[in-house]
Motif scaffolding. Structure first.
Motif, mmCIF file in Angstrom:
data_model
loop_
_atom_site.group_PDB
_atom_site.id
_atom_site.type_symbol
_atom_site.label_atom_id
_atom_site.label_comp_id
_atom_site.label_asym_id
_atom_site.label_seq_id
_atom_site.Cartn_x
_atom_site.Cartn_y
_atom_site.Cartn_z
ATOM 1 N N ILE A 290 -1.229 -0.608 -4.358
ATOM 2 C CA ILE A 290 -0.533 0.703 -3.811
ATOM 3 C C ILE A 290 -1.335 1.738 -3.840
ATOM 4 O O ILE A 290 -2.199 2.199 -4.812
ATOM 5 C CB ILE A 290 0.690 0.794 -4.701
ATOM 6 N N THR A 291 -1.430 2.604 -2.878
ATOM 7 C CA THR A 291 -2.299 4.114 -2.858
ATOM 8 C C THR A 291 -1.214 5.034 -2.358
ATOM 9 O O THR A 291 -1.731 6.159 -2.734
ATOM 10 C CB THR A 291 -3.023 3.962 -1.598
ATOM 11 N N SER A 292 -0.102 4.812 -1.876
ATOM 12 C CA SER A 292 0.965 5.968 -1.708
ATOM 13 C C SER A 292 2.064 5.740 -2.293
ATOM 14 O O SER A 292 2.746 4.603 -1.804
ATOM 15 C CB SER A 292 0.698 6.496 -0.042
ATOM 16 N N LEU A 293 2.736 6.721 -3.126
ATOM 17 C CA LEU A 293 4.013 6.637 -3.618
ATOM 18 C C LEU A 293 4.842 7.809 -3.216
ATOM 19 O O LEU A 293 4.256 8.965 -3.688
ATOM 20 C CB LEU A 293 4.071 6.245 -4.909
ATOM 21 N N GLU A 294 5.954 7.657 -2.510
ATOM 22 C CA GLU A 294 6.959 8.891 -2.452
ATOM 23 C C GLU A 294 8.212 8.629 -2.896
ATOM 24 O O GLU A 294 8.714 7.586 -2.634
ATOM 25 C CB GLU A 294 7.001 9.246 -0.820
ATOM 26 N N ILE A 295 8.670 9.534 -3.593
ATOM 27 C CA ILE A 295 9.937 9.297 -4.586
ATOM 28 C C ILE A 295 10.774 10.739 -4.320
ATOM 29 O O ILE A 295 10.366 11.687 -4.475
ATOM 30 C CB ILE A 295 9.671 9.173 -6.221
ATOM 31 N N GLU B 187 0.818 -1.163 -0.137
ATOM 32 C CA GLU B 187 -0.023 -0.006 -0.176
ATOM 33 C C GLU B 187 1.085 1.428 0.077
ATOM 34 O O GLU B 187 0.256 2.297 -0.700
ATOM 35 C CB GLU B 187 -0.922 -0.024 0.986
ATOM 36 N N ASP B 188 2.228 1.408 0.421
ATOM 37 C CA ASP B 188 3.019 2.442 0.883
ATOM 38 C C ASP B 188 4.389 2.152 0.308
ATOM 39 O O ASP B 188 4.902 1.188 0.848
ATOM 40 C CB ASP B 188 2.812 2.856 2.444
ATOM 41 N N LEU B 189 4.733 3.095 -0.407
ATOM 42 C CA LEU B 189 6.182 2.767 -0.863
ATOM 43 C C LEU B 189 6.828 4.049 -0.890
ATOM 44 O O LEU B 189 6.403 5.251 -1.476
ATOM 45 C CB LEU B 189 6.342 2.187 -2.422
ATOM 46 N N LYS B 190 7.907 4.416 -0.188
ATOM 47 C CA LYS B 190 8.589 5.352 -0.061
ATOM 48 C C LYS B 190 10.383 5.139 -0.467
ATOM 49 O O LYS B 190 10.905 3.935 0.059
ATOM 50 C CB LYS B 190 8.958 6.033 1.372
ATOM 51 N N ILE B 191 10.937 5.843 -1.285
ATOM 52 C CA ILE B 191 12.096 5.686 -1.774
ATOM 53 C C ILE B 191 12.945 6.992 -1.680
ATOM 54 O O ILE B 191 12.460 7.980 -2.632
ATOM 55 C CB ILE B 191 12.463 5.167 -3.217
ATOM 56 N N VAL B 192 13.633 7.340 -0.753
ATOM 57 C CA VAL B 192 13.930 8.756 -0.314
ATOM 58 C C VAL B 192 15.715 8.694 0.042
ATOM 59 O O VAL B 192 16.319 7.804 0.746
ATOM 60 C CB VAL B 192 13.284 9.186 0.856
ATOM 61 N N GLY B 193 16.524 9.552 -1.019
ATOM 62 C CA GLY B 193 17.680 9.850 -0.594
ATOM 63 C C GLY B 193 18.608 8.511 -1.058
ATOM 64 O O GLY B 193 19.690 8.313 -0.705
ATOM 65 N N CYS B 194 18.101 7.891 -2.454
ATOM 66 C CA CYS B 194 18.671 6.658 -2.910
ATOM 67 C C CYS B 194 19.284 7.129 -4.100
ATOM 68 O O CYS B 194 18.649 6.824 -5.106
ATOM 69 C CB CYS B 194 17.880 5.326 -2.785
ATOM 70 N N ARG B 195 20.293 7.897 -4.154
ATOM 71 C CA ARG B 195 20.719 8.574 -5.482
ATOM 72 C C ARG B 195 21.218 7.689 -6.627
ATOM 73 O O ARG B 195 21.076 8.249 -7.712
ATOM 74 C CB ARG B 195 21.815 9.576 -5.074
ATOM 75 N N ASN B 196 21.516 6.438 -6.406
ATOM 76 C CA ASN B 196 21.974 5.454 -7.474
ATOM 77 C C ASN B 196 20.947 4.312 -7.897
ATOM 78 O O ASN B 196 21.135 3.533 -8.450
ATOM 79 C CB ASN B 196 23.091 4.800 -6.992
ATOM 80 N N PHE B 197 19.831 4.786 -7.174
ATOM 81 C CA PHE B 197 18.827 3.819 -7.467
ATOM 82 C C PHE B 197 18.431 3.773 -8.882
ATOM 83 O O PHE B 197 18.023 4.820 -9.523
ATOM 84 C CB PHE B 197 17.538 4.009 -6.606
ATOM 85 N N GLY B 198 18.125 2.591 -9.655
ATOM 86 C CA GLY B 198 17.929 2.702 -11.082
ATOM 87 C C GLY B 198 16.554 1.984 -11.281
ATOM 88 O O GLY B 198 15.662 2.666 -10.648
ATOM 89 N N ALA B 199 16.171 0.861 -11.885
ATOM 90 C CA ALA B 199 14.990 0.407 -11.951
ATOM 91 C C ALA B 199 14.652 -0.292 -10.818
ATOM 92 O O ALA B 199 15.551 -0.966 -9.931
ATOM 93 C CB ALA B 199 14.770 -0.591 -13.103
#
Length: 855
Positions: free
Chosen positions: A805-810, A757-769
């Motif tokens: 999924i209802t909430s996505l933060e990038i 439901e909730d996905l957060k990816i924050v401050g991961c500068r080399n994250f690709g796919a």
């Protein structure tokens, strides 16, 4: 989110706050109102059930008016004027009784297959008399469920006048045990929501359970059995998941305090006794008065109670926060007089101001249970005369000193000093004299005397005094200085069934109804070898470990017999641990079969969570994993480990500088699913914060570092022999690398986050796919590409599915696109919130295809 709180007739604000805080996982010191307003997109419904009078929402810290945001209140009570005139509700509506057909269906569903054709005509007549009240319908149905035809006819005759009192009495008489009947009357006396532990003390004070139990533990088991029997015929209501309280409907409570039951010679009364005569009141065997003022207390103490067994009194619970001219909360000491209450067996005071207990309390020779909870109490020396006392509670009181006279209570079985933060002195010898003590709650006391100090009257108790408590089965204790344990030797804690033990002032979140050990043993690790510690660790369900610098082995080796019951473990600041769990001697690890939550923080040498063989049962019940500041950790699990993580609900990783992926696929490791899909069926929350080297959720084992041997399959395009060659660096590869199917991790299997439901990816500068596609895999393994052949980098592709999924933060990612038209059709259809920050390379947010999915 729906939050429910039951409101008792005494309107306990703290209880309401606790109920609300429980739903949000808050500690008591947190502000529920702040949490309710934190996320403006979150819709919250708060249900306050069974309200009796006006409730000050501000005092209860419940947002209202303009501050309520998307928080709505639903209030249920029996008095419309209170809702409209005092609470100022926007809208009120009346809940009618069930229609005849609805009432019969409810009755029929409760009786089940026992309702045959012969009984149905009687059933219709019985239901008709119950006036559509669900509570009575269910109660009567469960009472008659296994009864024969004569009992059904008898029931119809007795409820001819649709009399609620008669119906309640019939259910009461259906109870087989005397204990169940007595407890039901106690529930009715108190009303509303009632703590189970309070009922245990009241019941033991009255001498219930004696035929079935020799210990408090046995009495608690008997109480649970009795509660089940009352639930079975709906005399008690279910309290959702709350096992600490029971609920009785106010209709039943009113019947109990107004009707003499067939096997009782006298009455019970609570705060609504005002219309009763003095003669009638003096015949009561139990009384419960809430919010008693000076005048009422004075009237009470002038009565001659020849039959009174239970007396329960309370003043407004916020007496310490209000001015005396608002409430008469001055010292009650001079008003208290127990001269005409010699038969008392239970005395319960709550939120009373009692500077000094009266001398007349010393005549209560049959008093078994005494509660001074939440009281402003000072001198309790007189209590040493109550030789029959078995239960003594000062919970949350202001008692500053436990005098030596308390040590004379040799029949005492339970002593509760929980949250007595002003308690600074327990006189030497007090605890040593309580040789029959079974339960001791002394968590807030910290002034234990060291062994080398010379005893005196002003000295505090030593831990060594606890050696005389050989019957102890429940303990809550805090020992700030662990060096004391090095000197006082073994303690009789090995047989504990319930415990909360904090050594070294560990601060952390507590869980209800668990066996808890919190250890901060810097420089005192030898304490772990003590016999009582090892026996206690075997039973521990919630374990916190801090600063065990000298202990270099894996976590499961802390307990020599294995953690058989462990559900929650939190490890912080252990600089020497390399593996959380490590199998040895070629044998698979069998520990952590019941583990539900794993929290690791600041383990600077941690390289792996699991090393070596692990049985399928290990970690199979894990629901939550959180990892913070573990800078050598490169991944959490291997792909094959997901087979056992079917219960996993939440993953959270913070500030792990070496973390490359959450899941890794080892060389030679087979795909776990026959359809090449990796399923994470229950994962609802995934939060990844400040992981500078994280490249994907799942990657192969790292093979691109310099001087690392790589095994590659070489194809001779000229028709020569194929073979396998070992090369030292990827720069040596001048010919095509073909990836065997057994190691094509992300290129060969897709991921299904069915419940996320909730996905957060924050401050991961080399994250690709998020999950690498086959094209991504080849590029990462060194396939040559033309400079102008670079494709836009996609965060989400066809290899991963997010149907719920209802909430996505990038935040802070370098991707050029979030998604394209190739994502699975069911993905992102329920997305409600999308937050993007610091994504400087992002060329567009959505395509037209994606936009239609988000409508």
């Amino acid at each position: 989110m729906i939050v429910k709180a039951n409101v008792s007739q005494t309107l306990e604000l703290k209880k309401i706050q606790d109920d609300i805080a429980y739903f949000f996982g808050l500690k008591l010191k947190d502000e529920p109102s702040e949490r309710l307003q934190k996320d403006p997109s979150e819709k919250i419904l708060i249900i306050l059930d069974d309200l009796r009078n006006k409730l000050d929402l501000k005092a209860a810290r419940i947002p209202s008016g303009d501050k309520s945001m998307k928080c709505k209140l639903l209030l249920t009570l029996r008095y419309k004027d209170v809702l409209e005139k005092e609470m100022g509700t926007d809208r009120t509506f009346l809940l009618q009784g069930l229609r005849d057909d609805e009432a019969f269906r409810l009755f029929e569903s409760e009786v089940g297959d026992q309702l045959n054709e012969e009984l149905k005509p009687l059933a219709y007549q019985v239901v008709k008399k119950l006036e559509g009240l669900p509570l009575l319908i269910i109660s009567v149905a469960r009472t008659l469920k296994y009864s024969q035809l004569p009992a059904w006819r008898n029931m119809l005759i007795k409820i001819e006048d649709s009399n609620i009192e008669t119906i309640v009495q019939l259910s009461y008489e259906h109870l087989e045990s005397k204990d169940a009947r007595s407890l039901f009357l106690l529930y009715g006396l108190i009303g509303g929501t009632i703590p189970v532990e309070l009922l245990l003390g009241l019941g033991m004070g009255l001498g219930l359970f004696e035929c079935y139990s020799k210990t408090i533990k046995d009495s608690r088991d008997r109480l649970k059995t009795t509660l089940d029997s009352l639930h079975s015929i709906c005399l008690l209501q279910d309290g959702d998941d709350d096992k600490e309280n029971v609920i009785i409907h106010d209709l039943y409570s009113e019947v109990v305090v107004s009707t003499p039951f067939s096997d009782q010679n006298s009455l019970m009364t609570n705060s609504k006794y005002g219309l009763w005569s003095k003669e009638k009141l003096e015949k009561c065997w139990a009384r419960f008065l809430a919010d008693v003022d000076k005048k009422r207390l004075d009237e009470l103490m002038k009565c001659q109670f020849l039959y009174l067994k239970i007396l329960m009194l309370s003043q407004p619970e916020d007496w310490f926060r209000v001015q005396e001219d608002e409430h008469e909360v001055e010292d009650c000491s001079e008003l208290l007089d127990f001269t005409y209450m010699k038969e008392l067996r239970v005395l319960y005071f709550r939120s009373m101001h009692i500077a000094s207990l009266p001398s007349s309390i010393g005549i209560l020779g049959d008093l078994h249970s005494l509660y001074l909870d939440d009281c402003n109490v000072e001198d309790v020396t007189i209590l040493g005369k109550l030789k029959a006392l078995q239960i003594l509670s000062f919970a949350r009181s202001t008692i500053p000193r436990l005098p030596k006279e308390i040590g004379k209570l040799t029949n005492l079985r339970s002593l509760n000093l929980r949250e007595c933060y002003k308690l600074k002195t327990i006189e030497s010898g007090v605890l040593k004299g309580l040789t029959n003590l079974e339960e001791l709650h002394i968590y807030s006391f910290s002034q234990w005397m060291v062994k080398d100090r010379i005893p005196s009257e002003s000295c505090n108790a030593r831990l060594a005094e606890l050696k005389s408590l050989t019957k102890l089965s429940a303990l809550a204790i805090s020992i700030p200085n662990p060096t004391i344990l090095l000197k006082d030797g073994d303690l009789p804690f090995g047989n504990l069934d319930r415990f909360e033990i904090n050594i070294g002032l560990v601060v952390g979140l507590k869980f209800k109804d668990l066996r808890i050990m919190e250890l901060k043993l810097e420089g005192c690790e030898s304490i772990l070898s003590k016999e009582w510690v090892q026996k206690t660790l075997q039973k521990t369900q919630h374990l916190t470990l801090c600063k065990l610098s000298e202990f270099k082995r894996s976590a499961h080796e802390l307990c020599t017999q294995g953690f058989e019951e462990l559900k929650y473990i939190n490890i912080e600041d252990r600089p020497s641990i390399k593996y959380f769990a490590n199998s040895s001697d070629g044998l698979p690890l069998t520990a952590f079969r019941k583990l539900e939550s794993l929290m690791l923080k600041n383990l600077i040498k941690l390289e792996k969570i699991c090393n070596g063989l692990v049985t399928l049962e290990s970690f199979s019940k894990l629901r939550v994993i959180g990892v913070t500041q573990c800078d050598r950790l490169k991944y959490l699990w291997s792909l094959s480990d997901w087979q056992r993580l079917v219960q996993l609900e939440k993953i959270e990783v913070w500030k792990c500088n070496s973390m490359q992926s959450i899941v890794t696929h080892d060389v030679g490791e087979g795909i776990v699913s026959t359809n090449n899909r990796v399923e994470l069926p229950k994962v609802r929350h995934l939060n990844l914060f400040e992981l500078p080297n994280l490249t994907s959720f799942c990657t192969k084992v790292e093979i691109t570092s310099e001087d690392t041997p790589v095994q590659a399959e070489i194809v001779d395009e000229g028709g020569g022999d194929e073979g396998t060659e070992l090369v030292t660096t990827t720069s040596d590869l001048q010919i095509l690398i073909q990836i065997p199917s057994s190691v094509e991790c992300s290129g060969s299997c897709s991921y299904d986050f069915a419940s996320l439901e909730d996905l957060k990816i924050v401050g991961c500068r080399n994250f690709g796919a998020f999950i690498l596609s086959p094209t991504n895999v080849k590029r990462r393994l060194g396939e040559m590409a033309e400079e102008n052949d670079e494709l836009p980098q996609l965060l989400f592709n066809e290899m991963v599915t997010f149907p719920n999924i209802t909430s996505l933060e990038i935040n802070g990612l370098r991707c050029k696109e979030l998604w394209n038209n190739q994502i699975p059709p069911e993905s992102f259809q329920k997305l409600e919130s999308l937050e993007l920050n610091n994504c400087d390379n992002l060329q567009r947010i959505v395509t037209f295809y994606i936009w239609k999915k988000l409508q």
